[in-house]
Design an enzyme around this catalytic site. Structure first.
Site, PDB file in Angstrom:
ATOM      1  N   HIS A   1       0.830  -1.212   0.000  1.00 13.87           N
ATOM      2  CA  HIS A   1       0.000   0.000   0.000  1.00 13.87           C
ATOM      3  C   HIS A   1       0.864   1.261   0.000  1.00 13.87           C
ATOM      4  O   HIS A   1       0.666   2.166  -0.824  1.00 13.87           O
ATOM      5  CB  HIS A   1      -0.920  -0.014   1.238  1.00 13.87           C
ATOM      6  N   GLU A   2       1.815   1.318   0.912  1.00 13.05           N
ATOM      7  CA  GLU A   2       2.667   2.509   1.012  1.00 13.05           C
ATOM      8  C   GLU A   2       3.596   2.638  -0.192  1.00 13.05           C
ATOM      9  O   GLU A   2       3.888   3.750  -0.641  1.00 13.05           O
ATOM     10  CB  GLU A   2       3.490   2.455   2.302  1.00 13.05           C
TER      11      GLU A   2
END
Length: 288
Positions: free
Chosen positions: A43-44
């Site tokens: 996600h990051e």
């Protein structure tokens, strides 16, 4: 390849995360934790990859005991399009991760139990990040939405207030519906602290926004937005009407009925270079 390596070099693991890993090993939940951390990491990295594509300045990609964050050294002067893409790049990773997990499960490669675990973690991280609470992705989208029609400091303040209200509702729902676990308490506490810190730093955030604008580190402007003022209005008050993504021409209505035009750079120069913090707009108009 070089960009990918530079992103990997910016990964920072919070020391307390190792404590969480140790606890997970002792309690036989290491695989579950690994799945959760993998989802958060991807996600990051989605945020970071999109930011790198637009040549943003990336400070670091942190993995925390209760989540992650991709920290950027940008201060609100990138185009709203770029910012929207960077914010959405994180949640979009959950789409292909979910599809891949289902494909592996359908082919019999991944057992049903671990597919179910991954599916639950993936949806949990996605839905939580879309909560309209700063600094989650949902809160950042609210900020961008408000920035389309409002001045930067007003949009920022309203985002903080709205986020606080949503967080209170979320905490109440967790308390009533449950389960209000230690993890939920830590996350709510972290978000509450983040909002309080953002509120305390709101003036600093606004000054950084103006500084980036003054030194030319802004993206493309989507429109030219005139600001009409009187001679008696103070420079600081006029600057607080600046919007993201808009180039401003300041029109000063003089006492004699005539109008004078000032470029926004003249106001920023007077504020930062000349330190005319208490100047009035009439003082900046050059008489002819």
């Amino acid at each position: 390849m070089n960009k990918a390596l530079s992103l990997l070099k910016k990964i920072h693991i919070h020391p307390l995360l190792w404590v969480v890993v140790a606890v997970a090993i002792v309690t036989a939940h290491f695989i579950e934790l690994s799945l959760l951390l993998l989802i958060i990491f991807i996600h990051e990295m989605g945020h970071a990859a999109a930011a790198s594509f637009f040549s943003w300045r990336i400070k670091r990609i942190s993995l925390l005991p209760f989540g992650g964050v991709a920290e950027m050294d940008e201060h609100g002067n990138r185009s709203l399009y770029e910012e929207t893409v960077v914010v959405l790049a994180g949640p979009l990773q959950h789409v292909w991760m979910g599809a891949l997990a289902y494909g592996l499960y359908a082919m019999g490669i991944v057992p049903e139990y671990w597919y179910a675990r991954f599916f639950d973690f993936n949806m949990m991280v996605l839905l939580f990040n879309l909560l309209p609470v700063w600094p989650l992705d949902g809160g950042k989208l609210i900020f961008l939405l408000l920035s389309f029609r409002r001045a930067f400091p007003l949009a920022h303040l309203q985002t903080i207030i709205f986020s606080g209200a949503v967080l209170l509702v979320f905490a109440f729902m967790m308390l009533v519906v449950g389960p209000f676990t230690l993890n939920v308490l830590i996350i709510v506490g972290f978000l509450a602290f983040s909002l309080f810190y953002e509120w305390k730093q709101r003036r600093y955030v606004f000054i950084r926004f103006l500084m980036e604008r003054y030194y030319g580190n802004q993206g493309e402007f989507r429109s030219l937005l005139p600001i009409k003022v009187t001679e008696e209005e103070e420079l600081a008050a006029v600057l607080e009407r600046f919007q993201r993504g808009c180039k401003h021409r300041v029109i000063v209505k003089q006492k004699n009925g005539k109008e004078a035009s000032l470029d926004e750079n003249e106001l920023l120069h007077a504020y930062f270079a000349e330190k005319n913090l208490q100047a009035k707009m009439g003082d900046l108009v050059i008489p002819y």
